[in-house]
Design an enzyme around this catalytic site. Structure first.
Site, short mmCIF file in Angstrom:
data_model
loop_
_atom_site.label_atom_id
_atom_site.label_comp_id
_atom_site.label_asym_id
_atom_site.label_seq_id
_atom_site.Cartn_x
_atom_site.Cartn_y
_atom_site.Cartn_z
CB SER A 152 -0.86 0.01 1.27
OG SER A 152 -1.43 1.30 1.47
CE1 TYR A 165 -4.61 -2.01 5.19
CE2 TYR A 165 -3.50 0.08 4.77
CZ TYR A 165 -4.11 -1.07 4.29
OH TYR A 165 -4.22 -1.28 2.94
P1 NAI Z 1 -11.18 -6.14 -0.11
O1 NAI Z 1 -11.75 -5.98 1.25
O2 NAI Z 1 -12.12 -6.21 -1.25
O3 NAI Z 1 -10.24 -7.40 -0.19
C1 NAI Z 1 -9.59 -7.98 0.90
C2 NAI Z 1 -9.74 -9.47 0.77
O4 NAI Z 1 -8.98 -10.12 1.78
C3 NAI Z 1 -11.21 -9.91 0.96
O5 NAI Z 1 -11.57 -10.76 -0.09
C4 NAI Z 1 -11.19 -10.65 2.28
O6 NAI Z 1 -12.13 -11.71 2.36
C5 NAI Z 1 -9.76 -11.20 2.27
N1 NAI Z 1 -9.32 -11.57 3.61
C6 NAI Z 1 -9.47 -10.89 4.77
N2 NAI Z 1 -8.96 -11.60 5.80
C7 NAI Z 1 -8.47 -12.76 5.26
C8 NAI Z 1 -7.82 -13.89 5.79
N3 NAI Z 1 -7.55 -13.97 7.11
N4 NAI Z 1 -7.45 -14.88 4.96
C9 NAI Z 1 -7.70 -14.81 3.62
N5 NAI Z 1 -8.32 -13.76 3.06
C10 NAI Z 1 -8.70 -12.74 3.87
O7 NAI Z 1 -10.18 -4.93 -0.29
P2 NAI Z 1 -9.02 -4.69 -1.37
O8 NAI Z 1 -8.91 -3.24 -1.52
O9 NAI Z 1 -9.24 -5.51 -2.57
O10 NAI Z 1 -7.73 -5.19 -0.58
C11 NAI Z 1 -6.80 -6.10 -1.13
C12 NAI Z 1 -5.41 -5.71 -0.68
O11 NAI Z 1 -5.08 -4.45 -1.25
C13 NAI Z 1 -5.24 -5.55 0.83
O12 NAI Z 1 -4.01 -6.10 1.23
C14 NAI Z 1 -5.21 -4.05 1.00
O13 NAI Z 1 -4.48 -3.68 2.15
C15 NAI Z 1 -4.52 -3.62 -0.27
N6 NAI Z 1 -4.71 -2.24 -0.64
C16 NAI Z 1 -5.94 -1.75 -0.97
C17 NAI Z 1 -6.07 -0.45 -1.36
C18 NAI Z 1 -7.38 0.17 -1.71
O14 NAI Z 1 -7.44 1.40 -1.79
N7 NAI Z 1 -8.44 -0.60 -1.97
C19 NAI Z 1 -4.91 0.44 -1.46
C20 NAI Z 1 -3.68 -0.18 -1.04
C21 NAI Z 1 -3.60 -1.47 -0.68
C1 BGC Z 2 -6.24 1.55 2.24
C2 BGC Z 2 -7.41 2.34 1.71
C3 BGC Z 2 -6.99 3.75 1.37
C4 BGC Z 2 -5.74 3.76 0.50
C5 BGC Z 2 -5.21 5.17 0.26
C6 BGC Z 2 -5.09 1.64 1.28
O1 BGC Z 2 -4.00 0.92 1.77
O2 BGC Z 2 -6.62 0.20 2.44
O3 BGC Z 2 -8.44 2.37 2.69
O4 BGC Z 2 -8.04 4.41 0.67
O5 BGC Z 2 -4.72 2.99 1.10
O6 BGC Z 2 -5.09 5.89 1.46
#
Ligand code: NAI
Ligand code: BGC
Length: 267
Positions: A152, A165
């Site tokens: 991230s 986080y």
């Molecule tokens: P999301 O909430 O859609 O995806 C997260 C996924 O991780 C979900 O499918 C959830 O079921 C799964 N998960 C949670 N706990 C788990 C566990 N214990 N074991 C296996 N799976 C588990 O959100 P997103 O945005 O797709 O997040 C994916 C990755 O991207 C995360 O690591 C997040 O930190 C990172 N990220 C997201 C950003 C954003 O703005 N959406 C920005 C930067 C990083």
């Molecule tokens: C976080 C989001 C956030 C983004 C930018 C990600 O790592 O999960 O909630 O919007 O960073 O700040």
């Protein structure tokens, strides 16, 4: 997507039933990769991802598992290898937020975030490296194995109210770089993608209301929120031989969020 040369490879994508993980699983599927679609709680959603990949002629399997549990990580890696013959690519994507002001943050929420985001990435990567070493090198690939951590912008941008986080993502940065340094001589490539704000369930409050979205856009010089596909296309490239000399790197995909936008007219 034949040009990436990824067909005949297989991957495990954690947290692939939604958001960025889902888009990466589908993109890899389009590129001919056989995909293990890990889900934690969303079985139906994972089945839909598998269905979408199969509908395009690809191969995929839904795999339940908690990345914070070593036995689940081992079972998922073994399941991909049993089903598709081998594991070539790990995308350690699963991640959560449990936000609170510092003095309100419970130990349980500190631990759950570190366990999922940091320990989960460690455990899955450890199983993947063991698997890469145990199997013959892939026939048509320069690398012996490929790991992509989804980090991230908060691996470098401090984030008040989200110390668990930010600590997990800062830890992941040196996990990735130290592992990359340790295994590069074995032709195992380890890299990361650091997304900025991407429109997914994890940050719904930041984009679902107009005023919140307006505030968010102040932080993004490029003037739009990211889409999961912005990250997925880069993940496919990082998994391919086209990025063969990219080792221990973090690719920021953030519309310029890490460019200190408030300094455009200050300083
Ligand atoms: P999301 O909430 O859609 O995806 C997260 C996924 O991780 C979900 O499918 C959830 O079921 C799964 N998960 C949670 N706990 C788990 C566990 N214990 N074991 C296996 N799976 C588990 O959100 P997103 O945005 O797709 O997040 C994916 C990755 O991207 C995360 O690591 C997040 O930190 C990172 N990220 C997201 C950003 C954003 O703005 N959406 C920005 C930067 C990083
Ligand atoms: C976080 C989001 C956030 C983004 C930018 C990600 O790592 O999960 O909630 O919007 O960073 O700040």
């Amino acid at each position: 997507m034949q040009w990436l040369g990824l067909d005949h490879r297989s991957a495990l994508v954690t947290g692939a039933s939604s958001g960025i993980g889902r888009a990466i699983a589908e993109e890899l599927g389009r590129c001919g990769v056989a995909v293990g679609v890990n889900y934690y709680s969303g079985r139906d959603e994972a089945d839909a991802v598998v269905g979408a990949i199969e509908a395009q002629g690809g191969r995929a399997v839904a795999l339940g598992g908690d990345v914070a549990k070593p036995e689940d990580c081992r079972a998922m890696v073994e399941a991909v290898a049993a089903r598709f013959g081998r594991l070539d690519i790990l995308v350690a994507n699963a991640g959560i937020q449990r936000d609170a002001a510092f003095t309100e943050l419970t130990l349980a929420d500190w631990r759950r975030v570190i366990d999922t985001n940091l320990t989960g990435a460690f455990l899955c990567a450890q199983e993947a490296v063991r698997r890469f070493r145990a199997q013959p090198p892939p026939p048509e690939s320069k690398a012996r194995g490929n790991i992509i951590f989804i980090n991230s912008v908060h691996q470098v941008i401090p984030w008040a109210g989200h110390v668990n986080y930010a600590a997990s993502k800062g830890g992941m940065k040196l996990l990735m770089e130290s592992l990359a340094q340790e295994v590069a001589h074995e032709k195992i490539r380890v890299n990361a993608i650091a997304p900025g704000a991407i429109k997914t369930p994890i940050n719904r409050p930041a984009w679902s209301e107009e005023s919140a979205l307006r505030e968010l856009l102040e932080l993004i010089p490029y003037g739009r929120i990211g889409e999961p596909e912005d990250v997925a296309r880069a993940a496919a490239w990082l998994a391919s031989d086209h990025s063969d000399y990219v080792v221990g790197a973090t690719l920021f995909i953030d519309g310029g969020m890490t460019l200190y936008p408030s300094f455009r007219e200050g300083g």
